[in-house]
Every structure is written in C-alpha cells, then in structure tokens.
Design a protein around this motif. Structure first.
Motif, PDB file in Angstrom:
ATOM      1  N   LEU A 103     -19.044   5.745 -34.010  1.00 21.79           N
ATOM      2  CA  LEU A 103     -20.438   5.588 -33.121  1.00 21.79           C
ATOM      3  C   LEU A 103     -20.076   4.310 -32.139  1.00 21.79           C
ATOM      4  CD1 LEU A 103     -22.950   5.805 -36.087  1.00 21.79           C
ATOM      5  CD2 LEU A 103     -22.829   7.190 -34.234  1.00 21.79           C
ATOM      6  N   SER A 104     -19.278   3.332 -32.686  1.00 22.61           N
ATOM      7  CA  SER A 104     -18.961   2.218 -31.674  1.00 22.61           C
ATOM      8  C   SER A 104     -18.318   2.707 -30.481  1.00 22.61           C
ATOM      9  CB  SER A 104     -18.321   1.265 -32.482  1.00 22.61           C
ATOM     10  OG  SER A 104     -17.934   0.212 -31.540  1.00 22.61           O
ATOM     11  N   ASP A 105     -17.473   3.595 -30.848  1.00 23.26           N
ATOM     12  CA  ASP A 105     -16.418   4.076 -29.602  1.00 23.26           C
ATOM     13  C   ASP A 105     -17.433   5.181 -28.694  1.00 23.26           C
ATOM     14  OD1 ASP A 105     -14.212   2.516 -30.100  1.00 23.26           O
ATOM     15  OD2 ASP A 105     -13.427   4.377 -31.658  1.00 23.26           O
ATOM     16  N   ILE A 106     -18.211   5.702 -29.387  1.00 20.00           N
ATOM     17  CA  ILE A 106     -19.095   6.666 -28.528  1.00 20.00           C
ATOM     18  C   ILE A 106     -20.023   5.861 -27.704  1.00 20.00           C
ATOM     19  CG2 ILE A 106     -21.034   8.397 -28.696  1.00 20.00           C
ATOM     20  CD1 ILE A 106     -19.413   9.610 -31.136  1.00 20.00           C
ATOM     21  N   ALA A 107     -20.677   4.880 -28.278  1.00 16.97           N
ATOM     22  CA  ALA A 107     -21.575   3.876 -27.408  1.00 16.97           C
ATOM     23  C   ALA A 107     -20.640   3.015 -26.275  1.00 16.97           C
ATOM     24  CB  ALA A 107     -22.041   3.003 -28.422  1.00 16.97           C
ATOM     25  N   VAL A 108     -19.516   2.931 -26.541  1.00 14.90           N
ATOM     26  CA  VAL A 108     -18.543   2.225 -25.303  1.00 14.90           C
ATOM     27  C   VAL A 108     -18.257   3.351 -24.489  1.00 14.90           C
ATOM     28  CG1 VAL A 108     -16.551   1.218 -24.956  1.00 14.90           C
ATOM     29  CG2 VAL A 108     -17.540   0.497 -27.004  1.00 14.90           C
ATOM     30  N   ALA A 109     -18.028   4.467 -24.756  1.00 14.80           N
ATOM     31  CA  ALA A 109     -17.736   5.499 -23.751  1.00 14.80           C
ATOM     32  C   ALA A 109     -18.939   5.988 -22.936  1.00 14.80           C
ATOM     33  CB  ALA A 109     -17.573   7.075 -24.703  1.00 14.80           C
ATOM     34  N   GLY A 110     -20.165   5.961 -23.709  1.00  9.61           N
ATOM     35  CA  GLY A 110     -21.251   5.834 -22.894  1.00  9.61           C
ATOM     36  C   GLY A 110     -21.769   5.106 -21.743  1.00  9.61           C
ATOM     37  N   PHE A 111     -21.144   3.768 -22.207  1.00  9.42           N
ATOM     38  CA  PHE A 111     -21.313   2.591 -21.256  1.00  9.42           C
ATOM     39  C   PHE A 111     -20.376   2.737 -20.082  1.00  9.42           C
ATOM     40  CE2 PHE A 111     -20.058  -1.658 -19.835  1.00  9.42           C
ATOM     41  CZ  PHE A 111     -21.255  -2.460 -19.527  1.00  9.42           C
ATOM     42  N   GLY A 112     -19.239   3.198 -20.634  1.00  8.12           N
ATOM     43  CA  GLY A 112     -18.247   3.484 -19.512  1.00  8.12           C
ATOM     44  C   GLY A 112     -18.642   4.616 -18.583  1.00  8.12           C
ATOM     45  N   CYS A 113     -19.425   5.618 -18.961  1.00  8.76           N
ATOM     46  CA  CYS A 113     -20.236   6.601 -18.199  1.00  8.76           C
ATOM     47  C   CYS A 113     -21.014   5.903 -17.391  1.00  8.76           C
ATOM     48  CB  CYS A 113     -20.799   7.689 -18.976  1.00  8.76           C
ATOM     49  SG  CYS A 113     -19.499   8.872 -19.692  1.00  8.76           S
ATOM     50  N   GLY A 114     -21.856   5.003 -17.766  1.00  5.83           N
ATOM     51  CA  GLY A 114     -22.753   4.406 -16.783  1.00  5.83           C
ATOM     52  C   GLY A 114     -22.162   3.671 -15.686  1.00  5.83           C
ATOM     53  N   GLY A 149     -21.899   2.552 -10.678  1.00  6.93           N
ATOM     54  CA  GLY A 149     -20.841   1.994  -9.867  1.00  6.93           C
ATOM     55  C   GLY A 149     -20.489   2.896  -8.520  1.00  6.93           C
ATOM     56  N   TRP A 150     -20.781   4.213  -8.898  1.00  3.11           N
ATOM     57  CA  TRP A 150     -20.701   5.007  -7.736  1.00  3.11           C
ATOM     58  C   TRP A 150     -21.623   5.054  -6.761  1.00  3.11           C
ATOM     59  CZ3 TRP A 150     -16.316   8.005  -6.329  1.00  3.11           C
ATOM     60  CH2 TRP A 150     -16.686   8.921  -5.400  1.00  3.11           C
ATOM     61  N   GLN A 151     -22.795   5.072  -7.400  1.00  6.31           N
ATOM     62  CA  GLN A 151     -24.084   4.819  -6.621  1.00  6.31           C
ATOM     63  C   GLN A 151     -24.135   3.443  -5.793  1.00  6.31           C
ATOM     64  OE1 GLN A 151     -27.461   5.076  -9.493  1.00  6.31           O
ATOM     65  NE2 GLN A 151     -27.526   7.101  -8.933  1.00  6.31           N
ATOM     66  N   LEU A 152     -23.675   2.447  -6.181  1.00  6.60           N
ATOM     67  CA  LEU A 152     -23.649   0.985  -5.617  1.00  6.60           C
ATOM     68  C   LEU A 152     -22.452   1.206  -4.383  1.00  6.60           C
ATOM     69  CD1 LEU A 152     -23.411  -1.571  -8.336  1.00  6.60           C
ATOM     70  CD2 LEU A 152     -25.154  -1.180  -6.374  1.00  6.60           C
ATOM     71  N   ASP A 193     -15.604  -2.849  -2.814  1.00 11.53           N
ATOM     72  CA  ASP A 193     -16.104  -3.906  -3.851  1.00 11.53           C
ATOM     73  C   ASP A 193     -16.443  -3.419  -5.167  1.00 11.53           C
ATOM     74  OD1 ASP A 193     -15.802  -6.474  -2.686  1.00 11.53           O
ATOM     75  OD2 ASP A 193     -17.901  -6.337  -1.796  1.00 11.53           O
ATOM     76  N   PHE A 194     -16.666  -2.237  -5.121  1.00 14.20           N
ATOM     77  CA  PHE A 194     -17.241  -1.410  -6.278  1.00 14.20           C
ATOM     78  C   PHE A 194     -16.375  -0.480  -7.206  1.00 14.20           C
ATOM     79  CE2 PHE A 194     -21.149  -2.802  -3.932  1.00 14.20           C
ATOM     80  CZ  PHE A 194     -21.530  -3.570  -4.881  1.00 14.20           C
ATOM     81  N   ALA A 195     -15.267  -0.279  -6.361  1.00 12.39           N
ATOM     82  CA  ALA A 195     -14.403   0.634  -6.976  1.00 12.39           C
ATOM     83  C   ALA A 195     -13.638   0.500  -8.094  1.00 12.39           C
ATOM     84  CB  ALA A 195     -13.026   0.823  -5.775  1.00 12.39           C
ATOM     85  N   PRO A 196     -13.485  -0.963  -8.412  1.00 11.89           N
ATOM     86  CA  PRO A 196     -13.018  -1.481  -9.766  1.00 11.89           C
ATOM     87  C   PRO A 196     -14.051  -0.951 -10.931  1.00 11.89           C
ATOM     88  CG  PRO A 196     -13.137  -3.349  -8.369  1.00 11.89           C
ATOM     89  CD  PRO A 196     -13.461  -2.140  -7.393  1.00 11.89           C
ATOM     90  N   ILE A 197     -15.431  -1.244 -10.586  1.00 11.32           N
ATOM     91  CA  ILE A 197     -16.337  -0.525 -11.637  1.00 11.32           C
ATOM     92  C   ILE A 197     -16.116   0.991 -11.872  1.00 11.32           C
ATOM     93  CG2 ILE A 197     -18.790  -0.442 -12.125  1.00 11.32           C
ATOM     94  CD1 ILE A 197     -19.206  -2.720 -10.250  1.00 11.32           C
ATOM     95  N   VAL A 198     -16.093   1.594 -11.093  1.00 11.41           N
ATOM     96  CA  VAL A 198     -15.720   3.023 -11.194  1.00 11.41           C
ATOM     97  C   VAL A 198     -14.614   3.383 -11.741  1.00 11.41           C
ATOM     98  CG1 VAL A 198     -15.629   5.344 -10.239  1.00 11.41           C
ATOM     99  CG2 VAL A 198     -17.207   3.656  -9.157  1.00 11.41           C
ATOM    100  N   ALA A 199     -13.394   2.701 -11.208  1.00  6.55           N
ATOM    101  CA  ALA A 199     -12.109   2.995 -11.983  1.00  6.55           C
ATOM    102  C   ALA A 199     -11.864   2.500 -13.693  1.00  6.55           C
ATOM    103  CB  ALA A 199     -10.931   2.355 -11.338  1.00  6.55           C
ATOM    104  N   GLY A 200     -12.557   1.392 -13.831  1.00  6.94           N
ATOM    105  CA  GLY A 200     -12.811   0.688 -15.094  1.00  6.94           C
ATOM    106  C   GLY A 200     -13.468   1.799 -16.009  1.00  6.94           C
ATOM    107  N   GLY A 201     -14.719   2.236 -15.619  1.00 13.76           N
ATOM    108  CA  GLY A 201     -15.623   2.989 -16.413  1.00 13.76           C
ATOM    109  C   GLY A 201     -14.696   4.259 -16.722  1.00 13.76           C
ATOM    110  N   LEU A 202     -14.121   4.769 -15.724  1.00 14.32           N
ATOM    111  CA  LEU A 202     -13.302   5.959 -15.835  1.00 14.32           C
ATOM    112  C   LEU A 202     -12.385   5.667 -17.188  1.00 14.32           C
ATOM    113  CD1 LEU A 202     -12.541   7.483 -12.728  1.00 14.32           C
ATOM    114  CD2 LEU A 202     -13.704   8.750 -14.325  1.00 14.32           C
ATOM    115  N   ILE A 216     -12.600   3.611 -19.371  1.00 14.12           N
ATOM    116  CA  ILE A 216     -13.359   3.011 -20.700  1.00 14.12           C
ATOM    117  C   ILE A 216     -13.780   4.360 -21.303  1.00 14.12           C
ATOM    118  CG2 ILE A 216     -15.374   2.072 -21.488  1.00 14.12           C
ATOM    119  CD1 ILE A 216     -14.787  -0.518 -19.566  1.00 14.12           C
ATOM    120  N   ALA A 217     -14.179   5.174 -20.610  1.00  9.06           N
ATOM    121  CA  ALA A 217     -14.736   6.301 -21.015  1.00  9.06           C
ATOM    122  C   ALA A 217     -13.556   7.290 -21.657  1.00  9.06           C
ATOM    123  CB  ALA A 217     -15.466   7.162 -20.242  1.00  9.06           C
TER     124      ALA A 217
END
Length: 173
Positions: free
Chosen positions: A97-108, A113-116, A135-144, A146-147
C-alpha cells in the motif's frame, strides 16, 4: 514471474545506479559552480550571472534523482514502529500500500510537472538562454523514476523477491 522480475530488477538497478551517479555528479558540479561564483564575486569583484540559476536547476536534478533511488532502495521516510509487531503477511500488505501510494505521488509529479513545463515552455531564462520548461524537467524525470521504482517494488514483492526494506523479504515468513 520471479525470473522476469529478477531481469527487471537488474535493469532498474542499473538505472538507479546511473541516476545515483548523475545525482552525485550534479552535487559536485553545483558545489563547483557556487564556489566559482563566490570566488568571482569576492576575490575578482565580478559576477558570473548564470551560475545561480544553473546551480538551482542542477539541484533539482540531484534532489529528484536521489529521492527516486532512495525510494527504490527503501530509504524513504516511513513510520515502522507498528511493523515490528505485525505478522509477515500484514507487513507485506502495508508495504505494498505504501509503495502504491508513492507510485501515485510519482504519477502526480509527472502530470503536474509536465503541466508546469508546458506553461513555461515559451519563457526564456535570461541568464541561461534556455526555455523555462527545463526548470520542471527534473520533476517529470524524478516522477517517472519514482513511479517505476515503486511499481517494481510491488511486483518484486508479489514475485516473492526481497525489496531491500526492513522485514520485507520472502524468508521472513
């Protein structure tokens, strides 16, 4: 499924290793840029205008890459006191459950990040001469990452493979 997950774990491990090296290199590079800026400003009485925004951008990269690797290795923030008294099966459910929640955070992170990045793509960073989307590329890459790493942890657990976290292994049953 276990053999497939071992292969996936090998490749994601290599990706995590690469991300960790990139994060470490970014940390060293950012430190060097800040040191150069201090030297130029206080010794040469001049300034390098691009070092601060470049350092902030590099910092975003090493923070998000390092965080993703920390999630893969099980070093992210958690509250494990209850896990000491739970049976193995309950631990596995809570870990998943924790990992699924973290994956959801990564998807967010990917989505927002892509919208920004899309909203700032037309802006130019004056001192660097590049699009504000960078400036926002690291958020998208990190999210990918993390997910991906969180999903890997769930699937490795389902296959009975360890995920490098306290009490989270097939032998603990």
């Amino acid at each position: 499924m276990q053999k497939t997950m071992e292969t996936v774990a090998l490749w994601t491990g290599r990706l995590a290793h690469l991300a960790l090296w990139a994060a470490g290199t970014g940390l060293v590079l950012m430190t060097a840029l800040i040191a150069a800026q201090v030297f130029w400003r206080h010794v040469l009485n001049d300034s390098i205008v691009w070092t601060e925004p470049a350092s902030v951008m590099i910092m975003g990269w090493f923070i998000f890459l390092g965080a993703a690797v920390g999630i893969r290795e099980g070093y992210h923030l958690s509250f494990d006191v209850v896990l000491y008294v739970l049976p193995h099966g309950a631990k596995m459910v809570l870990f998943s459950l924790s990992d699924i929640a973290v994956a959801g955070f990564g998807c967010g992170m990917i989505w927002f990040g892509w919208q920004l990045a899309a909203k700032t793509a037309g802006n130019m960073l004056p001192s660097l001469g590049i699009s504000g989307a960078y400036d926002f590329a690291p958020i998208v890459a990190g999210g990918l990452l993390i997910a991906l790493f969180s999903a890997e942890r769930v699937f490795r657990r389902a296959a009975g493979l360890p995920t490098a976290r306290f009490g989270d292994d097939a032998e603990a049953a």
